[in-house]
Design a protein around this motif. Structure first.
Motif, PDB file in Angstrom:
ATOM      1  N   GLN A   1       0.847  -1.215  -0.199  1.00 36.67           N
ATOM      2  CA  GLN A   1       0.241   0.118  -0.053  1.00 36.67           C
ATOM      3  C   GLN A   1       0.768   1.241  -0.003  1.00 36.67           C
ATOM      4  OE1 GLN A   1      -0.245  -2.529   2.283  1.00 36.67           O
ATOM      5  NE2 GLN A   1      -2.289  -3.187   2.364  1.00 36.67           N
ATOM      6  N   VAL A   2       2.163   1.238   0.262  1.00 41.02           N
ATOM      7  CA  VAL A   2       3.163   2.247   0.263  1.00 41.02           C
ATOM      8  C   VAL A   2       4.091   2.313  -1.008  1.00 41.02           C
ATOM      9  CG1 VAL A   2       4.699   3.557   1.731  1.00 41.02           C
ATOM     10  CG2 VAL A   2       2.767   2.477   2.769  1.00 41.02           C
TER      11      VAL A   2
ATOM     12  N   SER B   1       0.800   6.748   0.053  1.00 41.96           N
ATOM     13  CA  SER B   1      -0.074   5.486   0.400  1.00 41.96           C
ATOM     14  C   SER B   1      -1.313   5.452  -0.188  1.00 41.96           C
ATOM     15  CB  SER B   1       0.211   5.275   1.892  1.00 41.96           C
ATOM     16  OG  SER B   1      -0.568   6.348   2.436  1.00 41.96           O
TER      17      SER B   1
ATOM     18  N   VAL C   1      -5.173   4.955   0.069  1.00 37.29           N
ATOM     19  CA  VAL C   1      -6.176   4.798   1.040  1.00 37.29           C
ATOM     20  C   VAL C   1      -7.467   4.276   0.803  1.00 37.29           C
ATOM     21  CG1 VAL C   1      -5.259   6.707   2.733  1.00 37.29           C
ATOM     22  CG2 VAL C   1      -6.753   7.170   0.840  1.00 37.29           C
TER      23      VAL C   1
ATOM     24  N   LEU D   1      -5.027   1.541   2.944  1.00 34.94           N
ATOM     25  CA  LEU D   1      -5.280   1.672   4.388  1.00 34.94           C
ATOM     26  C   LEU D   1      -6.402   2.422   4.862  1.00 34.94           C
ATOM     27  CD1 LEU D   1      -1.613   3.245   4.403  1.00 34.94           C
ATOM     28  CD2 LEU D   1      -2.049   1.001   4.913  1.00 34.94           C
TER      29      LEU D   1
ATOM     30  N   GLU E   1      11.585   1.780   7.229  1.00 36.32           N
ATOM     31  CA  GLU E   1      10.686   1.749   8.114  1.00 36.32           C
ATOM     32  C   GLU E   1      10.908   1.948   9.736  1.00 36.32           C
ATOM     33  OE1 GLU E   1       8.578  -1.805   8.530  1.00 36.32           O
ATOM     34  OE2 GLU E   1      10.510  -3.287   8.607  1.00 36.32           O
TER      35      GLU E   1
ATOM     36  N   PRO F   1       3.618   7.460   4.907  1.00 37.56           N
ATOM     37  CA  PRO F   1       2.450   7.335   6.118  1.00 37.56           C
ATOM     38  C   PRO F   1       3.063   7.113   7.358  1.00 37.56           C
ATOM     39  CG  PRO F   1       2.651   5.303   4.697  1.00 37.56           C
ATOM     40  CD  PRO F   1       3.703   6.311   4.256  1.00 37.56           C
TER      41      PRO F   1
ATOM     42  N   LEU G   1       1.494   5.063  10.389  1.00 40.05           N
ATOM     43  CA  LEU G   1       0.716   3.931  10.310  1.00 40.05           C
ATOM     44  C   LEU G   1       0.294   3.276  11.952  1.00 40.05           C
ATOM     45  CD1 LEU G   1       1.941   1.718   7.481  1.00 40.05           C
ATOM     46  CD2 LEU G   1       0.192   3.521   7.386  1.00 40.05           C
TER      47      LEU G   1
ATOM     48  N   TRP H   1      -4.557  -1.840  12.928  1.00 42.49           N
ATOM     49  CA  TRP H   1      -6.055  -1.241  12.707  1.00 42.49           C
ATOM     50  C   TRP H   1      -6.819  -2.801  12.258  1.00 42.49           C
ATOM     51  CZ3 TRP H   1      -9.030   2.428  14.660  1.00 42.49           C
ATOM     52  CH2 TRP H   1     -10.269   2.409  14.398  1.00 42.49           C
TER      53      TRP H   1
ATOM     54  N   TRP I   1      -3.816  -2.027   8.410  1.00 40.33           N
ATOM     55  CA  TRP I   1      -3.082  -0.656   8.968  1.00 40.33           C
ATOM     56  C   TRP I   1      -4.106   0.514   8.879  1.00 40.33           C
ATOM     57  CZ3 TRP I   1       1.130  -1.175  11.415  1.00 40.33           C
ATOM     58  CH2 TRP I   1       1.999  -2.382  11.422  1.00 40.33           C
TER      59      TRP I   1
ATOM     60  N   VAL J   1      -3.839   4.831   8.592  1.00 37.16           N
ATOM     61  CA  VAL J   1      -2.752   6.021   8.698  1.00 37.16           C
ATOM     62  C   VAL J   1      -3.223   7.298   9.296  1.00 37.16           C
ATOM     63  CG1 VAL J   1      -3.923   6.768   6.248  1.00 37.16           C
ATOM     64  CG2 VAL J   1      -1.593   7.494   6.988  1.00 37.16           C
TER      65      VAL J   1
END
Length: 325
Positions: free
Chosen positions: A97-98, A116, A118, A208, A235, A270, A272, A275, A279, A281
């Motif tokens: 997603q990134v 990223s 969403v 995200l 990261e 992002p 993060l 969730w 994830w 954001v």
């Protein structure tokens, strides 16, 4: 006999409608129009591994995130506090997603910023920082602008997603106030077109959850960003806290996070939080001093009502904002 005939006609009509709906859905999700497909193919060919590796940070002209540290306690000295632990960052192969935005500036040089995907109803939305995308308001020339999810080591595992013409959304307040006085509005959304295979970006990589109005304090926070002229993202695991600006040129209150190594190019990356089964954001690198004056400390504009309004504009196809002069 009459009743049976009606049933047969009804069944045939229903089957035709279902087939039509299935075709339309498939065409929307998997069959990009010829123009979009050709554009994606062109951009995929243009952004070679060599061009991507050579792309400069969009912050290179501004000094964001790579400027020398200023004295602690001064308005520009937003870096580490005395005795503060700075969690290390590590290079890795990224997450679907990134990814990275690539484009060319007015001189033809490659530029880059992080972003990223969403979740959105149209399944086409990518989040970044306002200072990354602000020059693409309205029908401004796109100059090879595209998003590459999980770019690493010269690879484009999900292909290239062009940014739609007139598809960049930045808050009007950011344009009106400028990137310093408007630092609290330093976020943006880009509406993308399908990749060369005709796939929508969220269908290809997932999305995200966008969280707004959740406060400043979050832990744990996983921050991801792409330093320019490197072939892997970084990261870092840390936490966000509330930071009230002491710089009158950059007023406001911002989420602050300590993580080492986040230099130019990581803008738009992002912040993060875990969730449910994925994830969410809660911020992007930007905002205060367009993300920070040192590689050890980064900031985000707060995600609140203004972020939600911009998201609604991007998902409903409202006309994007732009410079007033």
């Amino acid at each position: 006999m009459v009743r049976r005939s009606r049933i047969v006609r009804y069944a045939a009509t229903l089957a035709a409608l279902l087939l039509s709906a299935s075709f339309v859905q498939g065409a929307t999700a998997n069959g990009a129009p010829d123009r979009s497909r050709k554009l994606a193919v062109q951009l995929n060919a243009y952004w070679t591994p060599a061009r991507m590796a050579a792309a400069l940070s969009s912050d290179a002209d501004q000094g964001a995130e790579s400027a020398p540290s200023a004295p602690a306690g001064s308005p520009a000295g937003d870096g580490p506090q005395p005795g503060e632990y700075i969690p290390p960052s590590e290079a890795f192969d990224g997450m679907p997603q990134v990814g990275t935005f690539f484009w060319t500036d007015t001189t033809g040089a490659g530029r880059t910023c992080s972003g990223s995907v969403v979740r959105s109803p149209g399944r086409v939305l990518v989040l970044s920082a306002g200072h990354c995308l602000k020059d693409y308001a309205g029908t401004s020339p796109q100059r090879n602008l595209a998003f590459v999810p999980q770019y690493h080591d010269g690879l484009k595992p999900y292909g290239v997603f062009p940014v739609m013409n007139n598809g960049v959304y930045v808050s009007q307040q950011y344009y009106d106030l400028g990137q310093d006085a408007g630092a609290e509005y330093d976020f943006a959304f880009a509406v993308t077109e399908p990749n060369e295979d005709g796939r929508l970006v969220q269908d290809a990589v997932g999305g995200l959850r966008l969280l707004t109005g959740t406060g400043y304090d979050h832990a744990p926070v996983r921050m991801v960003g792409y330093p320019a002229a490197t072939e892997k993202p970084l990261e870092c695991w840390s936490r966000t806290t509330e930071w009230a600006s002491d710089d009158p040129a950059d007023p406001g209150t911002f989420p602050r996070i300590a993580c080492d190594g986040f230099v130019g190019g990581t803008s738009g990356g992002p912040m993060l939080v875990p969730w449910l089964s994925g994830w969410a954001v809660i911020g992007v690198i930007g905002g205060y001093h367009t993300g920070g004056n040192t590689p050890q400390v980064s900031y985000s504009a707060y995600f609140g009502a203004a972020t939600q309004r911009l998201y609604q504009a991007a998902t409903t196809g409202a006309p994007p904002a732009g410079p007033t002069s």
